[in-house]
Design a protein around this motif. Sequence first.
Motif, PDB file in Angstrom:
ATOM      1  N   THR B 514     -39.597  59.248  80.018  1.00  0.00           N
ATOM      2  CA  THR B 514     -38.237  59.407  79.551  1.00  0.00           C
ATOM      3  C   THR B 514     -38.259  60.361  78.365  1.00  0.00           C
ATOM      4  O   THR B 514     -38.520  59.956  77.244  1.00  0.00           O
ATOM      5  CB  THR B 514     -37.666  58.044  79.140  1.00  0.00           C
ATOM      6  N   VAL B 515     -38.055  61.619  78.640  1.00  0.00           N
ATOM      7  CA  VAL B 515     -38.072  62.641  77.595  1.00  0.00           C
ATOM      8  C   VAL B 515     -36.938  63.616  77.868  1.00  0.00           C
ATOM      9  O   VAL B 515     -36.391  63.651  78.964  1.00  0.00           O
ATOM     10  CB  VAL B 515     -39.414  63.411  77.584  1.00  0.00           C
ATOM     11  N   GLY B 516     -36.610  64.392  76.839  1.00  0.00           N
ATOM     12  CA  GLY B 516     -35.615  65.441  77.036  1.00  0.00           C
ATOM     13  C   GLY B 516     -34.265  64.914  77.483  1.00  0.00           C
ATOM     14  O   GLY B 516     -33.571  65.555  78.270  1.00  0.00           O
ATOM     15  N   SER B 517     -33.894  63.740  77.000  1.00  0.00           N
ATOM     16  CA  SER B 517     -32.573  63.173  77.320  1.00  0.00           C
ATOM     17  C   SER B 517     -32.347  63.007  78.812  1.00  0.00           C
ATOM     18  O   SER B 517     -31.231  63.097  79.297  1.00  0.00           O
ATOM     19  CB  SER B 517     -31.453  64.043  76.740  1.00  0.00           C
ATOM     20  N   THR B 518     -33.414  62.772  79.566  1.00  0.00           N
ATOM     21  CA  THR B 518     -33.272  62.709  81.013  1.00  0.00           C
ATOM     22  C   THR B 518     -33.271  61.291  81.564  1.00  0.00           C
ATOM     23  O   THR B 518     -33.065  61.094  82.759  1.00  0.00           O
ATOM     24  CB  THR B 518     -34.457  63.433  81.689  1.00  0.00           C
ATOM     25  N   GLY B 519     -33.533  60.307  80.701  1.00  0.00           N
ATOM     26  CA  GLY B 519     -33.737  58.938  81.184  1.00  0.00           C
ATOM     27  C   GLY B 519     -32.568  58.415  81.995  1.00  0.00           C
ATOM     28  O   GLY B 519     -32.734  57.949  83.130  1.00  0.00           O
ATOM     29  N   ALA B 520     -31.369  58.501  81.414  1.00  0.00           N
ATOM     30  CA  ALA B 520     -30.197  57.944  82.087  1.00  0.00           C
ATOM     31  C   ALA B 520     -29.989  58.633  83.422  1.00  0.00           C
ATOM     32  O   ALA B 520     -29.695  57.996  84.434  1.00  0.00           O
ATOM     33  CB  ALA B 520     -28.966  58.094  81.199  1.00  0.00           C
ATOM     34  N   ALA B 521     -30.162  59.963  83.443  1.00  0.00           N
ATOM     35  CA  ALA B 521     -29.903  60.717  84.660  1.00  0.00           C
ATOM     36  C   ALA B 521     -30.962  60.414  85.723  1.00  0.00           C
ATOM     37  O   ALA B 521     -30.637  60.149  86.876  1.00  0.00           O
ATOM     38  CB  ALA B 521     -29.879  62.206  84.354  1.00  0.00           C
ATOM     39  N   PRO B 636     -21.032  64.565  77.594  1.00  0.00           N
ATOM     40  CA  PRO B 636     -22.280  64.268  78.324  1.00  0.00           C
ATOM     41  C   PRO B 636     -22.054  63.866  79.776  1.00  0.00           C
ATOM     42  O   PRO B 636     -22.789  63.028  80.305  1.00  0.00           O
ATOM     43  CB  PRO B 636     -22.845  63.091  77.528  1.00  0.00           C
ATOM     44  N   GLY B 637     -21.080  64.466  80.426  1.00  0.00           N
ATOM     45  CA  GLY B 637     -20.831  64.104  81.822  1.00  0.00           C
ATOM     46  C   GLY B 637     -20.256  62.700  81.895  1.00  0.00           C
ATOM     47  O   GLY B 637     -19.341  62.367  81.155  1.00  0.00           O
ATOM     48  N   ARG B 638     -20.830  61.886  82.769  1.00  0.00           N
ATOM     49  CA  ARG B 638     -20.377  60.505  82.882  1.00  0.00           C
ATOM     50  C   ARG B 638     -21.218  59.643  81.952  1.00  0.00           C
ATOM     51  O   ARG B 638     -22.430  59.847  81.827  1.00  0.00           O
ATOM     52  CB  ARG B 638     -20.549  60.044  84.311  1.00  0.00           C
ATOM     53  N   VAL B 639     -20.574  58.673  81.344  1.00  0.00           N
ATOM     54  CA  VAL B 639     -21.262  57.822  80.389  1.00  0.00           C
ATOM     55  C   VAL B 639     -21.539  56.472  81.043  1.00  0.00           C
ATOM     56  O   VAL B 639     -20.635  55.844  81.585  1.00  0.00           O
ATOM     57  CB  VAL B 639     -20.397  57.666  79.121  1.00  0.00           C
ATOM     58  N   LEU B 640     -22.776  56.029  81.011  1.00  0.00           N
ATOM     59  CA  LEU B 640     -23.134  54.771  81.673  1.00  0.00           C
ATOM     60  C   LEU B 640     -22.719  53.556  80.853  1.00  0.00           C
ATOM     61  O   LEU B 640     -22.323  52.533  81.400  1.00  0.00           O
ATOM     62  CB  LEU B 640     -24.642  54.712  81.930  1.00  0.00           C
ATOM     63  N   ASN B 641     -22.849  53.685  79.545  1.00  0.00           N
ATOM     64  CA  ASN B 641     -22.466  52.582  78.666  1.00  0.00           C
ATOM     65  C   ASN B 641     -21.963  53.212  77.366  1.00  0.00           C
ATOM     66  O   ASN B 641     -22.726  53.815  76.623  1.00  0.00           O
ATOM     67  CB  ASN B 641     -23.670  51.668  78.401  1.00  0.00           C
ATOM     68  N   ALA B 642     -20.682  53.085  77.133  1.00  0.00           N
ATOM     69  CA  ALA B 642     -20.071  53.811  76.016  1.00  0.00           C
ATOM     70  C   ALA B 642     -20.658  53.372  74.682  1.00  0.00           C
ATOM     71  O   ALA B 642     -20.786  54.166  73.749  1.00  0.00           O
ATOM     72  CB  ALA B 642     -18.560  53.608  76.032  1.00  0.00           C
ATOM     73  N   ARG B 643     -21.055  52.114  74.589  1.00  0.00           N
ATOM     74  CA  ARG B 643     -21.569  51.621  73.316  1.00  0.00           C
ATOM     75  C   ARG B 643     -22.953  52.207  73.007  1.00  0.00           C
ATOM     76  O   ARG B 643     -23.183  52.755  71.934  1.00  0.00           O
ATOM     77  CB  ARG B 643     -21.644  50.099  73.360  1.00  0.00           C
ATOM     78  N   THR B 644     -23.849  52.096  73.970  1.00  0.00           N
ATOM     79  CA  THR B 644     -25.199  52.587  73.700  1.00  0.00           C
ATOM     80  C   THR B 644     -25.207  54.113  73.630  1.00  0.00           C
ATOM     81  O   THR B 644     -25.968  54.696  72.859  1.00  0.00           O
ATOM     82  CB  THR B 644     -26.197  52.090  74.764  1.00  0.00           C
ATOM     83  N   VAL B 710     -24.354  62.121  85.448  1.00  0.00           N
ATOM     84  CA  VAL B 710     -24.762  61.809  84.083  1.00  0.00           C
ATOM     85  C   VAL B 710     -25.541  62.970  83.487  1.00  0.00           C
ATOM     86  O   VAL B 710     -26.423  63.522  84.147  1.00  0.00           O
ATOM     87  CB  VAL B 710     -25.678  60.559  84.097  1.00  0.00           C
ATOM     88  N   LYS B 711     -25.254  63.350  82.278  1.00  0.00           N
ATOM     89  CA  LYS B 711     -26.055  64.383  81.612  1.00  0.00           C
ATOM     90  C   LYS B 711     -27.055  63.703  80.680  1.00  0.00           C
ATOM     91  O   LYS B 711     -28.116  63.281  81.119  1.00  0.00           O
ATOM     92  CB  LYS B 711     -25.145  65.370  80.906  1.00  0.00           C
TER      93      LYS B 711
END
Lengths: 180, 748
Positions: B514-521, B636-644, B710-711
Amino acid sequence: MTTQKPTATRPTDTGPLPVRGPGPVPVTLTVNGAEHRVDIEPRVSLLSALRDSLLLTGAKRGCDQGTCGACTVHVEGRRVLACLTLAIACEGRPITTVEGLADGDELHPMQREFIACDAFQCGYCTPGQIMSAVALLDEGHASDDDEIREWMSGNLCRCATYPHITAAIRAVRDTTSDPS
Amino acid sequence: MTATAPTPVIGRPLPRVDGRPKTTGTARYSADVSLPGLTHAVLVGAAIARGRITAIDAADALDAPGVLAVLTHENLPRVTAQPPLLPSLAGGPSPGQTFCPMQDDRIHYAGQHIAVVVADTYERALYAARLVHVRYREEDPVAVLDQGRDQAYVPEKIFGGLLPGRSARGDVEAGLERAEVRVEATYTFAPNHQNPLETSSTTAMWEGGRLFLHDATQGPAATQHTVSVMLGIPHADIRVYSHYVGGSFGAKASTWDHPLLAALAARHVGRPVRLALTREQMFTSCGHREEQEHRIALGADRDGRLTALRHHKLSLTSHFDDWAETSLEAPAQVYACPAHEGVYRLVRGNTMTPTFMRCPGEGSGMFALESALDELATRLDIDPLELRLRNHADRDPASGKPWSSHGLRECYERGAERIGWDRRVAGRPEREGPWTIGLGMASAVYPIVPPSNPQRARARIYADGSAVAQAATAEFGTGAATAMAQVLADALGLPVERCRFEGGDTDLPNVASTVGSTGAAMVGSAVHLAAVALRDQLIGRAVADERSPLHGADPGAVVPVDGRMALRDDPGTGESYAELLTRHFQPDAEAYGSFGPPQGEPPAAMITLGAHFVEVAVDGELGRVRVRRMAGAFAPGRVLNARTAKGQLMSGMLWGMSQALLEATHMDAATGRWANPSLGDYLIPVHADTPEVTVDLIETADHVVNPLGVKGVGEIGQSGTAAAIANAIHHATGRRIRKLPMTVEDTL
Ligand code: FES
Ligand code: FES
């Protein structure tokens, strides 16, 4: 720095002080209401005794130098840095760690608000932040956000969740009559 | 009657699922694992930055109570092979550098690991480490850019061979030539260290010829692959656990030598070994953000429209690797500029190979670019926001393709409103006693990197209607476990409380680090595809089953809702997953999902954008700078969890403030040693430094990036932040500071 160390008490009799160490010696620690006997060298920190001897790994080692606050626990109700405290100096002084805050399954209000306010990310500073925060309310150092921030500044959060930690402390201050 | 579409769980600001373990102290990090017979290893680092070990004497250490072993280059087994440098996003072995210490007597950098001391307690190991006596033949190090400027070279490739050292589009010379205004400036950057609060730690254990590692890492598989190649044992014989990681910020993105040393030490003493780096060792064991300087030349016409941008970077790397953080690529895509030239120049020095540190590259590149744009705005007397709007990139200037989604204008609008940008447009900086109030802004950009190999996950549902998704990703504070449960819940139509995510174990389906902000995607897409495959499997089962109320239905007309499969147009007709599974004597069902790599050229260019607006107060008498408010807006595209997601963005912004005003590791040029390797001397923000931070999410629909749209939010919060602060300081004081961090000396 907001952390206080327990003041030393002197033996009342005038006889020679018993020599203990440098090898392992039995030390009795009262942690979260239970007594434990551990065999440790006198140089062992309270942090190591908790983590390695009692397997209470809630208190974290972020620096071992007193700079980060991740190891914060309570000794006689006051917050101390366990990495700078010798375990042997804590005999006879009740110790509370983050593992001892909740009442069974019932979380301490500070733990609840940390969750509700999203006051952690990686969670590594969290036990220290929570122990500091609980003590902060007892000390009466939470009158406004500036005071909270000042008196919490010994606890680093590299995830930088600071605004949420302040919010959690404020919430506990405002909702509980007896924060301890 | 038609089933009302269930409200998606994705996006909801649900609290983190790991709240209880993390607030009660029961979450076990890599150095919290207790194993029978556990021993403790402490590393010894070289006291010199360049030279040779002429003698190493471990006799005193070995004599100390409790000491089990001392390993040095004289008795440590040689590694079998050295894998090449490759970012862990690629998924394979990914050493942080191609140099492995303790293979010979050469010293390349101060702190280089030269011995491992193993004892029965931590204190005994720590003490004995000081009894290892070392003699050196010392040579003069090259430790700062100034000592090696004349040796600078342009590497053919940087970044593990993934990016060219020189890139260009359009005619930069001509563009600068025809420009009516030119800005040329040099921006300098102190080295930085990531300093996650948990020091890097590995607990190693051998059992039956197999190696088990509890490792603090952003990618358990990266540790597995790297250690496997270096030890020459099968990948299949190594299992890495990484259940909780106490922050990383790039320090744990690559595999450094300590997991290997822990494994070798454990094999040597025949007992489990815990190796936790000390805080001081965190400055010499897992890379850093390199010392660097950026030279920018930009040209524009009188209206502020860019004609050319030249961006050159000079930075210090190690003797073994051509590494530079990627400062020049994403910034080159933010504005509609017809000509761009990016050149990396490197100087080899006596340091470790530099590595990732949060917002790696964009953090420095955008400081230079966004500061230079502010200089241009001042020169042309154009409002800085207006200048950026005039250069808005309607298409990707690098590829000429349309954007998969954008949203930058909306970010500007929202952020400007939050901070009250009108005030700045209206007049001179406000004053409050000794304080002058300045406003500044900057754009934010972060690249989107598609997976280079299949990202896999498994979804399983039990006959009681509870479900779990699994992938070998580590949780280091991003909120992945929470968001993945949400993704699973939506795809299966289950209540989120019935869904759980499990990661942190290489025996689970493989995903890259999980690097480069890619984890969620990446993990999100894999989990989504696995859950969809599972749902389709069960629906297929139901429509084929004579005993199911859905028998004979068109599978496309069946939707999952509330734990049931039901006809979209007749929700009363259907059955629960539980009913189906129970009827078939199936305790559970499961399916895999695999995401990527992309087939062929994507039809659109992908990037994440945002905007920063900040208010600072500068004390004209003492030079103090206080950031008062930070307003960030991100798309950031679609957000999976607005809080986190907001939490990640807020943290990134505070990191930007820290980069702007606090963070510097000082190199002592004469000795080649870091002068401030502690959290007392390496400044990071504390509670009292924290300003008011607001984060706005501009959600954009994106059908290209991945199935979820997701971005990523992990790093863009820091991109451009330091420039916004520098620009605000300039607004307040008229002083242009071109170095990071900006300290009192610069503002006085
Ligand atoms: S570990 Fe005690 S203050 Fe950091
Ligand atoms: S939550 Fe990660 S250091 Fe505070």
